[in-house]
Write an enzyme that holds these catalytic residues in place. Structure first.
Site, PDB file in Angstrom:
ATOM      1  N   LYS B 101       0.873  -1.170   0.000  1.00  0.00           N
ATOM      2  CA  LYS B 101       0.000   0.000   0.000  1.00  0.00           C
ATOM      3  C   LYS B 101       0.905   1.214   0.000  1.00  0.00           C
ATOM      4  O   LYS B 101       1.536   1.540   1.016  1.00  0.00           O
ATOM      5  CB  LYS B 101      -0.920   0.005   1.230  1.00  0.00           C
ATOM      6  CG  LYS B 101      -1.818   1.229   1.293  1.00  0.00           C
ATOM      7  CD  LYS B 101      -2.542   1.357   2.621  1.00  0.00           C
ATOM      8  CE  LYS B 101      -3.200   2.715   2.710  1.00  0.00           C
ATOM      9  NZ  LYS B 101      -3.768   2.984   4.045  1.00  0.00           N
ATOM     10  N   GLY B 162      -7.983  10.124   8.517  1.00  0.00           N
ATOM     11  CA  GLY B 162      -8.359  10.326   9.903  1.00  0.00           C
ATOM     12  C   GLY B 162      -9.387  11.405  10.149  1.00  0.00           C
ATOM     13  O   GLY B 162      -9.722  11.688  11.303  1.00  0.00           O
ATOM     14  N   ALA B 189      -9.248   5.951   3.067  1.00  0.00           N
ATOM     15  CA  ALA B 189      -9.067   7.085   3.980  1.00  0.00           C
ATOM     16  C   ALA B 189     -10.217   8.083   3.948  1.00  0.00           C
ATOM     17  O   ALA B 189     -10.846   8.307   2.923  1.00  0.00           O
ATOM     18  CB  ALA B 189      -7.762   7.824   3.702  1.00  0.00           C
ATOM     19  N   GLY B 190     -10.452   8.653   5.103  1.00  0.00           N
ATOM     20  CA  GLY B 190     -11.401   9.741   5.238  1.00  0.00           C
ATOM     21  C   GLY B 190     -12.814   9.337   5.603  1.00  0.00           C
ATOM     22  O   GLY B 190     -13.662  10.194   5.833  1.00  0.00           O
TER      23      GLY B 190
END
Lengths: 65, 264
Positions: B101, B162, B189-190
């Site tokens: 990743k 985050g 993410a998010g």
């Protein structure tokens, strides 16, 4: 000889290989090693002779996102 | 009759779960373990840090191995091509996988990926035999260039890492889906809520990858289960094909045979 091991200053009384220093520092598997920012495969750790100012990074698994 | 579906495919490997889960930020190792189980995820992300740091080492790795999950190492925290290539090589040796990743941060404020350095690093790593899963912004052209380099999987962000803000730009994500119909797309993410995961899957994304939304919940185990149900619902909705949106109301109950029809 002065080197850096995971960010800590380390003085060697005599020339040593990368593997010797790692073992002397009590490294526990699993880990991977980089010398001066470049990956050193496990199979070649014993061949790698250290020089003044070298920087060793020894990394192990940790949580990740 | 239910419409049949295909499994999630990542570099030729197939998975039933469309939720990839992180292993960080849990209140305890036990809660992490229970959360992984509740999520029904089959892929878990991990990383590498200095062995003399607080929790890096064999104990954590044994916990992960005991789960039996497929491991996806990340290069979190790297800010240069040299750093990310070295860390990827170290991950490959420790975790015995050529999956990576690829995270290469370009800005400290929002931890936004550096698209230019990401392309350079991806090219180097693919030539070295890595199967790269790049964490990137929701920029169509960057995704196309990553695909051109040989990435079979692309992981645009929903929002900065985050933040829990959800999909900040659904239009961009939808466009990437439409323009790269054959690539495996994962929103990474998010995300903060299961509804965000539903939305991503409804847009046609193949999976979501998240960590903070589960680990930072009041009850991570329950939230892990909620996200499991969310990706199932979102995928089913995508496969089922949603009704066309309309601008005017249309009654669902038949008007034929209506009594008292506008008698006033």
């Amino acid at each position: 000889m002065n080197i850096s091991y995971n960010g800590q200053a380390l003085t060697l009384s005599q020339p040593q290989s990368l593997l010797e220093v790692i073992e002397a520092q009590g490294a526990k598997a699993p880990f991977a090693v980089a010398l001066n920012g470049l990956f050193v495969p496990r199979s070649t750790l014993a061949e790698q002779r250290l020089q003044e100012g070298d920087s060793i990074e020894l990394l192990s698994p940790i949580q990740g996102g | 009759m239910m419409h049949s579906d295909t499994p999630l495919t990542i570099y030729g490997e197939q998975f039933n779960s469309r939720l990839l889960i992180g292993s960080a930020l849990y209140p305890s190792p036990e809660i992490m373990q229970h959360s992984l189980v509740a999520s029904q995820a089959q892929i878990v992300t991990v990383s590498l840090r200095r062995q003399n740091s607080v929790s890096a080492g064999g104990d954590f790795w044994q916990l992960i191995k005991d789960t039996g999950l497929r491991v996806l190492p990340n290069t979190a925290g790297c800010h240069s091509v040299k750093e990310v290539v070295t860390l990827a090589q170290m991950c490959r040796e420790v975790f015995a996988t050529d999956w990576i990743k690829l995270e290469l941060i370009g800005d400290e404020y929002n931890l936004q990926p550096d698209p230019i350095a990401l392309l350079e690093a991806t090219e180097i790593l693919i030539k070295q035999g890595f199967k790269v899963l790049p964490y990137c912004t929701d920029d169509l052209v960057v995704c196309q260039r990553l695909a051109d380099l040989g990435c079979e999987v692309l992981m645009p962000w929903g929002a900065p890492i985050g933040t829990g803000k959800g999909l900040l730009n659904p239009y961009n994500l939808k466009t990437i889906r439409e323009r790269l119909p054959d690539h495996t797309l994962i929103v990474d993410a998010g995300l903060g809520l299961p509804s965000h995961a539903v939305q991503a899957l409804e847009l046609g994304y193949d999976a979501v990858l998240l960590n903070s939304a589960i680990a930072g919940a009041g009850c991570p185990v329950t939230m892990a289960s909620a996200f499991n149900h969310a990706v199932i619902a979102g995928r089913a909705a995508y496969v089922a094909q949603a009704m066309p949106e309309k601008e005017v109301a249309a009654p669902s109950t038949p008007t034929m045979g209506m009594p008292f029809w506008h008698q006033n």
